[in-house]
Design an enzyme around this catalytic site. Structure first.
Site, short mmCIF file in Angstrom:
data_model
loop_
_atom_site.label_atom_id
_atom_site.label_comp_id
_atom_site.label_asym_id
_atom_site.label_seq_id
_atom_site.Cartn_x
_atom_site.Cartn_y
_atom_site.Cartn_z
CG PHE A 208 12.20 18.01 -13.10
CD1 PHE A 208 11.32 18.70 -12.27
CD2 PHE A 208 12.72 16.79 -12.63
CE1 PHE A 208 10.96 18.21 -11.02
CE2 PHE A 208 12.36 16.30 -11.38
CZ PHE A 208 11.49 17.01 -10.58
CD GLU A 210 7.69 17.26 -12.80
OE1 GLU A 210 8.25 16.34 -13.40
OE2 GLU A 210 6.92 17.07 -11.84
CG HIS A 332 18.86 14.22 -4.15
ND1 HIS A 332 17.58 14.50 -4.57
CD2 HIS A 332 19.63 14.36 -5.23
CE1 HIS A 332 17.60 14.82 -5.85
NE2 HIS A 332 18.84 14.74 -6.27
N GLY A 382 9.18 12.23 -8.70
CA GLY A 382 8.93 10.98 -9.43
C GLY A 382 9.25 11.18 -10.89
CG MET A 384 7.95 13.25 -17.91
SD MET A 384 8.45 14.14 -19.39
CE MET A 384 10.22 13.95 -19.36
CG HIS A 407 17.55 10.33 -4.74
ND1 HIS A 407 17.50 9.01 -5.10
CD2 HIS A 407 18.21 10.96 -5.74
CE1 HIS A 407 18.10 8.85 -6.26
NE2 HIS A 407 18.54 10.01 -6.68
N GLY A 408 14.12 9.48 -4.93
CA GLY A 408 13.38 9.53 -6.18
C GLY A 408 12.82 8.17 -6.51
N GLY A 410 13.90 6.17 -9.07
CA GLY A 410 14.91 5.23 -9.57
C GLY A 410 14.55 4.80 -10.98
#
Lengths: 484, 142
Positions: A208, A210, A332, A382, A384, A407-408, A410
């Site tokens: 993405f 953002e 990552h 994270g 959207m 890394h995020g 999940g």
């Protein structure tokens, strides 16, 4: 499914799989997770994969799992493993994954939400029409064979040399946007063909761009150094090495599978195929993987350049006035040689991060001068609808996780479950009602990537921060999203 | 539908059952490309604009031949935006494939975009004979 794994609780954020659990494990597994999220981790077979990674020859200390861990191929997503080449350590293409150097970069601006909000839809539209995204979309940057080979050797610096960005960007990119030792001759023609028209394209799936607004500052000093303030607008880009990297991984996995019998390596899962770092196969993979990593850095550099161009034209303001500086760019999915002190001795290790972000501590000589006392910016996207977070690396990460962090968020729902959950209502419209403009090639893609499909990134961030693997600096919320 | 899609974490699993190898390979192509786009719509592309595609390879066993087939199809799409829609298997045994076919050119502005399939993985991959023919299961990285 993995409830038979004997997990030992070490503290509120640390769990261990004993080395004795599976014959063949060389080190214990260590999982960073809080009690609340443990059932989610136990719901798939990712912990078994943590144990399987512990079989890799030359693995040092632990097979590590970050709190956003989930079931991957061979390695779990959220897995970290460091191997020592001087002790027979291996490199595993599965420990990097198909999207080599998938990563995130974040840019600051001098804009506030008030500047952007009145014309947000037009701005997102301008980004969506300028930045190629989605299945089968081509980029505008076409390179001949010679230029392609130069690009994969030089990474971000190639892009900056071609006018896609500023020289300053390089210092604010992990490894300065280039892994040395990339050898274009080790990459198949198929990879070049797949990557030929994909430089400067976002891709599809969870990738993405953002537009975000800084919602909360946790560490004012570090936030000031990173150039972010409450109410300020930032831009986050998530993409990787596109078809070029996928093909490099596919080609390398085949060679690594053959290497298993050649070097007498036994792993419990064929997707953990690997070769000793010092072997011909290991060197070949590393040389090709570095080309893909450099492709990804050049790609994110070109994407950032396109975003800057759109902002400059849209607001009719010059680059200095807009202040769209790169805060940082992190990989990552990568394998890199990094120095760590293990049991009092400095060692050069091959660190695999499969869905894990580097989190280098203050003082590290790889950080740009003005981040030396803050630590490396750790960018955690994270979903959207809720938040993304900016953190800073710590000494504890250097000591415990080979300088790594999550890394995020999940995924919480599979794609099908997310589609079912979205049935009968429009996620795009619901997000718009909350002030978030989303543009994507299809409604289905938005449904699959909807906020409810992901865990709340704030919970993951609380765990890494509680465990001391990174320090919270700022929290952002999305206001504009473009997706493939 | 001669194939089914099953869930795997963030990705997609493809299960195909067919009476013979021809059916297995043909239906697997349909399953793969239905994840990417509306394959039935691509199959309606006028004959005169279809491009000729050829494949010819050998492997040591049926699973590896099947894996090679899917990887080849994915490569044709990813690198050349070609989606094979007609298949004439000149030779198809568990060890060898020779195919002449026709492919439609995918245009993201005209055709439905669904998922970018990054790779065909070996994770839980299997191809085996059943009393009724052949069955295959493969996980696609999305």
């Amino acid at each position: 499914m993995t409830s038979s794994i004997p997990l030992i609780k070490l503290d509120d954020f640390r769990w261990e799989i004993p080395v004795s659990w599976k014959p063949g494990m060389r080190v214990p597994g260590r999982i960073f997770c809080d009690e609340k999220n443990l059932p989610k981790v136990l719901s798939d077979r990712s912990l078994e994969q943590v144990a399987n990674v512990a079989f890799l020859p030359g693995i040092v200390r632990y097979s590590l799992a970050m709190p956003d861990i989930h079931w991957g191929y061979g390695f779990p997503i959220g897995g970290v493993a460091a191997t020592d080449p001087n002790e027979g350590g291996v490199v595993s293409p599965g420990g990097v994954g198909y999207d080599i150097n998938c990563g995130v970069r974040m840019l600051r601006t001098n804009l506030t939400e008030k500047d952007v909000r009145p014309r947000l839809k037009e701005l997102v539209g301008a980004l969506f029409s300028r930045i190629p995204c989605g299945v089968g979309e081509s980029g505008d940057i076409r390179l001949n064979a010679k230029e392609m080979r130069q690009m994969v050797c030089k990474g971000s610096a190639w892009a900056v040399g071609r006018g896609f960005g500023e020289a300053r960007d390089l210092a604010y990119t992990e490894a300065e946007g280039c892994l040395e030792g990339a050898e274009p001759g080790t990459v198949s023609e198929r990879a070049y063909e797949r990557g030929a028209d994909q430089l400067g394209t976002l891709g599809s799936g969870n990738h993405f761009l953002e537009i975000q607004v800084v919602e909360k500052i946790f560490d004012p000093a570090a936030a000031e150094r990173f150039g972010v303030a409450e109410g300020g607008v930032t831009v986050m880009i998530h993409s990787g090495s596109r078809g070029f990297g996928y093909q490099v991984c596919e080609d390398s996995l085949a060679a690594a599978r053959r290497a298993l019998s050649k070097y007498g390596i036994q792993v419990p899962d064929i997707q953990l195929a690997c070769a000793p770092v010092h072997s011909g196969e290991g060197k070949q993979y590393l040389a090709a993987m570095r080309c893909a990593a450099n492709f990804a850095w050049a790609n994110r550099q070109c994407l950032a350049h396109l975003a800057r161009q759109v902002f400059e034209r849209f607001f009719e303001r010059g680059p200095r006035d807009l202040g769209m500086d790169l805060i940082y760019d992190v990989a990552h999915n990568i394998a890199k040689f990094e120095r760590f002190t293990v049991d009092g001795k400095e060692r050069l290790l091959c660190v695999h991060r499969k869905g894990a972000t580097r989190s280098f501590a203050p003082g590290h000589d790889e950080l740009p001068e003005d981040y030396r006392d803050t630590g490396q910016p750790v960018i955690i996207p994270g979903d959207m609808g809720r938040n993304s977070c900016l953190l800073a690396g710590t000494r504890r990460a250097m000591e415990e996780t080979f300088g790594s962090c999550c890394h995020g968020a999940g995924r919480a729902l599979s794609r099908t479950a997310a589609l079912n959950a979205a049935r009968g209502h429009s996620i795009r419209r619901e997000l718009e009602e909350r002030g978030i403009i989303v543009m994507a090639r299809g409604e289905k893609g938005i449904a699959e990537e909807q906020p409810a499909a992901y865990k709340d990134v704030n919970e993951v961030v609380e765990t890494v921060s509680g465990a001391g693997l990174a320090r919270k600096v700022a929290r952002m919320r999305p206001i504009g999203v473009i997706k493939g | 539908m001669a194939y089914e899609i099953f869930e795997h974490a963030a990705d997609a699993g493809l299960r195909v059952r067919a009476r013979d190898l021809n059916g297995l390979f043909r239906d697997a192509a349909a399953g793969l490309f239905d994840l990417v786009t509306d394959y039935a719509a691509l199959q309606k592309t006028p004959e005169e604009v279809l491009r000729t595609v050829e494949m010819n390879f050998r492997e040591e066993n049926a699973p590896e031949l099947f894996m090679h087939w899917l990887q080849e199809l994915l490569f044709f799409f990813s690198a050349r935006k070609l989606i094979p829609v007609r298949f004439d298997f000149i030779t198809l045994t568990p060890l060898m494939l020779k195919m002449k076919g026709k492919a439609a050119l995918f245009d993201p502005r005209r055709h439905v975009s669904r998922h970018e399939v990054k790779a065909v993985t070996h994770h839980r991959f299997r191809v085996f004979q059943t009393p009724g023919g052949w069955e295959a299961e493969v996980i696609l990285d999305i």
